[in-house]
Write a protein that holds these residues in place. Structure first.
Motif, mmCIF file in Angstrom:
data_model
loop_
_atom_site.group_PDB
_atom_site.id
_atom_site.type_symbol
_atom_site.label_atom_id
_atom_site.label_comp_id
_atom_site.label_asym_id
_atom_site.label_seq_id
_atom_site.Cartn_x
_atom_site.Cartn_y
_atom_site.Cartn_z
ATOM 1 N N LYS A 191 0.835 -1.209 0.000
ATOM 2 C CA LYS A 191 0.000 0.000 0.000
ATOM 3 C C LYS A 191 0.869 1.257 0.000
ATOM 4 N N ASP A 192 1.812 1.310 0.941
ATOM 5 C CA ASP A 192 2.607 2.529 1.128
ATOM 6 C C ASP A 192 3.634 2.730 0.027
ATOM 7 N N PHE A 193 4.242 1.640 -0.443
ATOM 8 C CA PHE A 193 5.274 1.771 -1.474
ATOM 9 C C PHE A 193 4.677 2.258 -2.782
ATOM 10 N N GLY A 194 3.537 1.722 -3.154
ATOM 11 C CA GLY A 194 2.918 2.104 -4.421
ATOM 12 C C GLY A 194 2.502 3.549 -4.491
ATOM 13 N N ARG A 195 2.164 4.135 -3.329
ATOM 14 C CA ARG A 195 1.754 5.541 -3.333
ATOM 15 C C ARG A 195 2.903 6.493 -2.976
#
Length: 312
Positions: A277-281
């Motif tokens: 979740k965090d890496f993609g955004r």
């Protein structure tokens, strides 16, 4: 929560007849669109590599610019039949990867679409061989590490989480999971503060770190001791790699049955999902790119550690 997916995936994989096609069908039922199964035969048997892409709303698969995360479930085999009956401890890496794929696919089908693509890869072998190792026996694999890297290490990945059972040692005495420092192009870098924060929020406990020696990140087959194969993906990519080590308080053999703690697998799977979740955004970094460039400028490349090294 990924708990229902853990239970379903464990029941699926704890089967002497399980294969890549069965895992692909399982993932399709949860919303995965095009899981790919590749059978490979080695000197010690055969296995099925399974790879699936969970597309992101801004991922490369949609023509976007969001970064791609790869999750690799690393193992020798799900079972050591006929020597052992049942699912072995070494299978936890595949169990985690299959759980993550099912959870992310279901999230996407329900409308919780991540920004970046997530590529999940592992292999399915219910009857792998074993090999001696200190302090407890290791699982062997029907295929070579090079084959695993070809089929599991995604060339498009901007970062990789490598999940592996890491119980056959005395360096981490903790029931749950630990994360390694970031490894990139032969460098063992400082551990990512962002990843420590995710581990802390997922477990509700202080983070646990897997210590690494330089030899642990070199390719197998060079005659030196390795903690296990958790960082072998780092020998085949320029992307930063972090190991997600499923751990125990006392050493447990990879070939041991009845040793899989599903709560530890669930925690590791939730960690991978939250990192995705965090890496993609763009809210999480595996390493400081400027600091890495500074290290290379000061001391030169360490890519020799990604190779077999000098031969006699």
């Amino acid at each position: 929560m990924s708990w229902p997916h853990v239970l379903e995936a464990f029941d699926l994989l704890d089967d002497p007849a399980v294969n890549g096609a069965a895992v692909a069908d399982f993932l399709r039922r949860h919303g995965a669109e095009e899981p790919v199964v590749t059978p490979v035969t080695g000197n010690k048997g055969s296995t099925d590599f399974v790879r699936v892409v969970i597309p992101g709303s801004r991922g490369r698969s949609a023509g976007g610019d969001a970064p791609t995360l790869s999750v690799v479930g690393r193992l020798g085999g799900l079972g050591a039949r006929p020597e052992q009956i049942g699912f072995v401890s070494d299978g936890d890496g595949a169990l985690t990867a299959v759980t993550v794929a099912a959870k992310l696919a279901q999230m996407r089908r329900r409308g919780d679409v991540l920004d970046g693509d997530v590529v999940i890869g592992t292999h399915i072998c219910p009857d792998a061989p074993t090999q001696p190792h200190d302090p407890v026996p290791f699982m062997d694999s029907p295929v070579e590490i090079e084959d695993m890297n070809v089929h599991e290490v995604d060339a498009t990945a901007d970062a990789i989480l490598a999940v592996d059972t890491t119980k056959g040692n005395r360096v981490v005495n903790h029931v749950g999971f630990a994360i390694s420092p970031t490894v990139k192009e032969g460098w063992i870098l400082r551990i990512s503060e962002d990843l420590l924060a995710v581990q802390q929020r997922v477990t509700g406990r202080a983070p646990v770190v897997l210590p690494l020696a330089t030899q642990d990140i070199t390719p197998y087959g060079n005659g030196v001791h390795h903690v296990n194969s958790i960082l072998q993906p780092a020998t085949a990519t320029r992307a930063p790699v972090v190991g997600v080590a499923i751990t125990t308080e006392a050493p447990v053999a990879g070939s041991a049955t009845g040793a899989t703690d599903l709560h530890s697998v669930d925690a590791a799977a939730r960690f991978c999902v939250e990192v995705a979740k965090d890496f993609g955004r763009g809210a999480l970094r595996f390493h400081d790119a400027a600091e890495f460039e500074r290290l290379v400028a000061l001391y030169g490349p360490m890519t020799a550690l990604q190779t077999p090294g000098k031969r006699d």
